[in-house]
Design an enzyme around this catalytic site. Sequence first.
Site, PDB file in Angstrom:
ATOM      1  N   HIS A   1      -7.652  -5.770   0.577  1.00 54.96           N
ATOM      2  CA  HIS A   1      -6.510  -4.850   0.397  1.00 54.96           C
ATOM      3  C   HIS A   1      -5.177  -5.439   0.837  1.00 54.96           C
ATOM      4  CE1 HIS A   1      -4.253  -1.199   0.018  1.00 54.96           C
ATOM      5  NE2 HIS A   1      -4.096  -1.051   1.314  1.00 54.96           N
TER       6      HIS A   1
ATOM      7  N   SER B   1       0.822  -1.195   0.000  1.00 54.06           N
ATOM      8  CA  SER B   1       0.000   0.000   0.000  1.00 54.06           C
ATOM      9  C   SER B   1       0.872   1.268   0.000  1.00 54.06           C
ATOM     10  CB  SER B   1      -0.957  -0.040   1.198  1.00 54.06           C
ATOM     11  OG  SER B   1      -1.944   0.952   1.089  1.00 54.06           O
TER      12      SER B   1
ATOM     13  N   ASP C   1     -10.510  -5.103  -3.323  1.00 51.73           N
ATOM     14  CA  ASP C   1      -9.861  -4.098  -2.471  1.00 51.73           C
ATOM     15  C   ASP C   1     -10.828  -2.948  -2.215  1.00 51.73           C
ATOM     16  OD1 ASP C   1      -8.165  -2.018  -1.442  1.00 51.73           O
ATOM     17  OD2 ASP C   1      -6.442  -3.034  -2.339  1.00 51.73           O
TER      18      ASP C   1
END
Length: 288
Positions: free
Chosen positions: A231, A94, A201
Amino acid sequence: MVRTSSARGDEFELPGGPDAVLLLHGLTGSTFEVLPVAERLHAAGMRCLAPRMAGHAGGPAALGEVSYTEWIAQARRDLERLAGARRTFLVGCSMGALVACALAHDHPARADGLVLLAPALELQLQGRLGALLGRLGPLRRVVIPKAAGSDVRDPEMRAANPAFPGVPLGAVAELAKLARHVDAQLPGIAAPALVIAGGHDHTVTLGGARRVARRIGSGPAALRVLPESWHLVGIDVERERCAEEAARFLEALPIPGGRRRHPGTAPRRPRAAGGTKAKARAGRRRRG
């Protein structure tokens, strides 16, 4: 000991070599997010270092005061701790994926390969709204609770993840700044990359992952979509596949001074002197 450290979200290191990996977690997250990937890479003989990202040693309120440039600067110092490795790889989740891209752009000699897990190049609608609100001074310190916990489908991993219980709007605004910064840098990144994204996600868009794969200078990069994952693909229901994809990709990258070799294949044996061609000539002489 390592699992205890990661369960608390602390830094951990797994010994190995001659190759080394820096693993960077996401915003409000922890080193727990990258542990399964680190364990798989360690099993392949690599040294793995997973530090806390800047601003993540305290709580959400303190994180809201940290700029995206501090995330990059701290990760740069952690990258220096791996100096001397034969090859240095960067794995990021991320926000950590964006920071890994920034390091690869700024220090190309120190980045031999990238694995980008759910890169946060483009936030979902609620994240984009949070970034806009976080640009307003009075709202930067507001912490939005994570009512449903982390964006992980696996309920046991969601419960075990020691992430912050909320996200400060100021940090979301900084994440959006980081995304714009990295988007401009992508064409200048020479390190080969693998992008892994979750099919469901709720935090970042799959379009953002596709954009990273398409725009990166070494690309187009391979994109693997894990259809059942949310995610945090590194700890979600397809985490074993995620770790295996990362290991297979990094192991196959060229070794300095050697040839590219796919994992699981034996090195080619050198041909002995007086090989097949010499034997054929000797046979012709005998027949003549």
